[in-house]
Design an enzyme around this catalytic site. Structure first.
Site, mmCIF file in Angstrom:
data_model
loop_
_atom_site.group_PDB
_atom_site.id
_atom_site.type_symbol
_atom_site.label_atom_id
_atom_site.label_comp_id
_atom_site.label_asym_id
_atom_site.label_seq_id
_atom_site.Cartn_x
_atom_site.Cartn_y
_atom_site.Cartn_z
ATOM 1 N N THR A 29 0.827 -1.209 0.000
ATOM 2 C CA THR A 29 0.000 0.000 0.000
ATOM 3 C C THR A 29 0.858 1.254 0.000
ATOM 4 O O THR A 29 0.384 2.313 -0.399
ATOM 5 C CB THR A 29 -0.916 0.042 1.248
ATOM 6 O OG1 THR A 29 -0.115 -0.228 2.401
ATOM 7 C CG2 THR A 29 -2.023 -0.995 1.156
ATOM 8 N N ASP A 30 2.121 1.155 0.412
ATOM 9 C CA ASP A 30 2.869 2.412 0.618
ATOM 10 C C ASP A 30 3.174 3.147 -0.685
ATOM 11 O O ASP A 30 3.055 4.360 -0.746
ATOM 12 C CB ASP A 30 4.091 2.267 1.541
ATOM 13 C CG ASP A 30 5.209 1.371 1.033
ATOM 14 O OD1 ASP A 30 5.010 0.670 0.022
ATOM 15 O OD2 ASP A 30 6.278 1.381 1.666
ATOM 16 N N SER B 256 13.795 -5.649 7.168
ATOM 17 C CA SER B 256 14.331 -4.316 6.882
ATOM 18 C C SER B 256 15.650 -3.986 7.559
ATOM 19 O O SER B 256 15.819 -2.919 8.140
ATOM 20 C CB SER B 256 13.292 -3.249 7.209
ATOM 21 O OG SER B 256 12.858 -2.710 6.007
ATOM 22 N N TYR C 273 8.179 -6.985 -7.593
ATOM 23 C CA TYR C 273 7.817 -5.743 -6.920
ATOM 24 C C TYR C 273 7.569 -4.641 -7.952
ATOM 25 O O TYR C 273 6.533 -3.964 -7.932
ATOM 26 C CB TYR C 273 8.934 -5.327 -5.958
ATOM 27 C CG TYR C 273 8.640 -4.085 -5.168
ATOM 28 C CD1 TYR C 273 7.996 -4.163 -3.933
ATOM 29 C CD2 TYR C 273 8.985 -2.829 -5.651
ATOM 30 C CE1 TYR C 273 7.726 -3.021 -3.201
ATOM 31 C CE2 TYR C 273 8.712 -1.682 -4.931
ATOM 32 C CZ TYR C 273 8.084 -1.786 -3.706
ATOM 33 O OH TYR C 273 7.810 -0.650 -2.993
ATOM 34 N N ASP D 182 9.428 1.315 5.657
ATOM 35 C CA ASP D 182 10.481 0.712 6.476
ATOM 36 C C ASP D 182 11.290 1.779 7.204
ATOM 37 O O ASP D 182 11.584 1.664 8.392
ATOM 38 C CB ASP D 182 11.439 -0.103 5.600
ATOM 39 C CG ASP D 182 10.721 -1.192 4.825
ATOM 40 O OD1 ASP D 182 9.531 -1.417 5.103
ATOM 41 O OD2 ASP D 182 11.359 -1.798 3.948
HETATM 42 P P1 ADP Z 1 16.180 -6.650 4.290
HETATM 43 O O1 ADP Z 1 16.106 -5.166 4.309
HETATM 44 O O2 ADP Z 1 14.834 -7.281 4.192
HETATM 45 O O3 ADP Z 1 16.948 -7.235 5.423
HETATM 46 P P2 ADP Z 1 17.622 -6.134 1.895
HETATM 47 O O4 ADP Z 1 18.063 -6.995 0.774
HETATM 48 O O5 ADP Z 1 16.776 -4.958 1.585
HETATM 49 O O6 ADP Z 1 16.945 -7.081 2.965
HETATM 50 O O7 ADP Z 1 18.906 -5.555 2.654
HETATM 51 C C1 ADP Z 1 19.907 -6.465 3.083
HETATM 52 C C2 ADP Z 1 21.266 -5.881 2.700
HETATM 53 O O8 ADP Z 1 21.541 -4.716 3.498
HETATM 54 C C3 ADP Z 1 22.404 -6.827 2.990
HETATM 55 O O9 ADP Z 1 22.600 -7.725 1.915
HETATM 56 C C4 ADP Z 1 23.572 -5.864 3.157
HETATM 57 O O10 ADP Z 1 24.040 -5.428 1.903
HETATM 58 C C5 ADP Z 1 22.910 -4.672 3.828
HETATM 59 N N1 ADP Z 1 23.012 -4.778 5.300
HETATM 60 C C6 ADP Z 1 22.008 -4.854 6.184
HETATM 61 N N2 ADP Z 1 22.473 -4.912 7.451
HETATM 62 C C7 ADP Z 1 23.815 -4.855 7.372
HETATM 63 C C8 ADP Z 1 24.882 -4.869 8.334
HETATM 64 N N3 ADP Z 1 24.645 -4.964 9.649
HETATM 65 N N4 ADP Z 1 26.131 -4.773 7.875
HETATM 66 C C9 ADP Z 1 26.384 -4.691 6.561
HETATM 67 N N5 ADP Z 1 25.439 -4.675 5.617
HETATM 68 C C10 ADP Z 1 24.160 -4.762 5.996
HETATM 69 MG MG MG Z 2 15.375 -3.954 2.710
#
Ligand code: ADP
Ligand code: MG
Length: 383
Positions: free
Chosen positions: A32-33, A123, A221, A169
């Protein structure tokens, strides 16, 4: 070791400060966002913590305890959108977006450590962006509000990293409050903290991480988003948010005449009905009828599965097994095609429901899911 001590070992001096920003789950209001509708996320107790020092020399240094590899060093003047860069693109994107908006950010050293599961639909990317944005906001005295930081983080992810996410998010991570869900109007980012004290009610909201991510999700998406935009155009509104749920059958009939596209018809039906479900859940929460939220969640799942078609067998199995074991209701949460589901359950049924979901996964030959309670927690802050 503390994150601050890690920072010092890494960069040779103590950090100027330490900040935290949480991951989130969305209770209801999915897809919805970007239709400028309503969402109802809550922040998790899981956070991404950043130790940060300000720099004046244009150098940006990034390090994550959660990633193999060393310090990534960049020049703030040379940041280029869509230039790749793996995980470091997320915090670099925030620096870029702040500077694009005219803010004076002259470099920084950052070190991250997170308890938000990555890629589970919870997220971790928004937590990483928002903690970066808040730290820089404080260190450079930018004076930005929570919603302004969220918008900047969204722009960073959209335009620099290249992920077309909505703003939910980042808003949840930036603005959520302890013991509350965040009723967010994504049209103008106005919001209200809705009391959601599960423990006091003897309830639990379980997050079930299916630990799968289906390839299909990548293009889906954008495809759903384009379909929603086409539906809005055909109905003569700027966004599907403007289609009244009370007269949805009339709108669908008009859509049939103008477009005759059964796929877009389903997308419109999902978005308009899910937007209305957010309002129903909020009315129930305000009336203190939290248990009655359960069936609305399950209804929302059916809409995501059958109309928007963004669920997957693992998510459907969580919902089916949890409800069969006596949950009050359940739904997938986030973008779908894997990731996580939420399950509303009486506290004294939580163990039995968890066991039932685990058993169903084992019988179906799926890897064991990760299950934990979503305790509504506060948004980003300086520690
Ligand atoms: P979600 O947001 O659902 O967890 P995403 O694919 O949107 O999945 O984001 C995940 C990506 O964000 C990871 O693959 C990495 O690149 C980055 N990320 C998230 N948390 C960290 C962290 N603590 N350290 C380094 N990279 C991170
Ligand atoms: Mg994400």
């Amino acid at each position: 070791m503390s994150v601050a001590a890690d920072f010092e070992a890494l960069y040779g001096t103590a950090p100027d400060g330490v900040w935290a920003a949480p991951g989130r789950v969305n209770l209801i209001g999915e897809y919805t966002d970007f239709n400028e509708g309503f969402v109802l996320p809550l922040a998790l107790p899981h956070t991404t913590v950043a130790a940060v020092s300000r720099r004046e020399d244009g150098v940006l240094r990034l390090h994550s305890a959660d990633i193999d590899g060393g310090i990534v060093q960049l020049d703030v003047d040379a940041l280029e959108p869509l230039s790749g860069g793996g995980w470091a693109a997320y915090p670099a994107a925030v620096v870029w977006a702040l500077r694009e908006a005219g803010h004076r950010v002259t470099g920084a050293d950052l070190h991250f450590r997170s308890t938000v599961p990555t890629g589970a639909g919870l997220s971790s990317s928004a937590a990483l962006e928002v903690v970066t944005a808040l730290a820089l906001n404080d260190l450079f005295g930018l004076g930005l509000t929570g919603p302004e930081l969220a918008r900047t983080a969204q722009r960073a992810e959209n335009d620099f990293v290249g992920v077309p996410c909505g703003v939910m998010d980042q808003m949840a991570s930036a603005c959520a409050a302890d013991g509350h869900a965040l009723h967010l109007d994504t049209r103008d980012l106005s919001y209200r903290q809705v009391p959601f004290d599960l423990a006091r009610e003897g309830l639990r909201l379980l997050v079930v991480d299916t630990r799968v991510k289906h390839e299909l999700g990548d293009g889906a998406y954008a495809e759903r988003r384009a379909g929603c935009e086409a539906g809005a155009r055909a109905l003569g509104v700027s966004h599907l948010r403007d289609v009244d749920a009370a007269t949805l059958p009339d709108s669908l009939a008009r859509l049939d005449e103008v477009l005759g596209d059964e796929r877009i018809r389903r997308y419109v039906r999902h978005v308009v009905s899910d937007n209305a479900r957010v309002e129903r859940v909020i009315a129930l929460l305000d009336a203190g009828e939290i248990r009655a939220v359960g069936p609305v969640l399950t209804e929302g799942h059916a809409s995501l599965r059958d109309d928007l078609r963004v669920s997957c067998p693992e998510l459907d199995l969580v919902v089916e097994a949890a409800n069969a074991a006596g949950a009050l209701g359940a739904r997938m949460t986030g973008g779908g095609f894997g990731g996580s589901a939420v399950v509303l359950v009486e506290t004294d049924r939580a163990e039995a429901v968890t066991a039932a979901v685990e058993k169903a996964f084992a019988e179906a030959g799926h890897a064991a899911p990760g299950v934990f309670p979503a305790v509504p927690s506060r948004g980003a802050r300086r520690l």
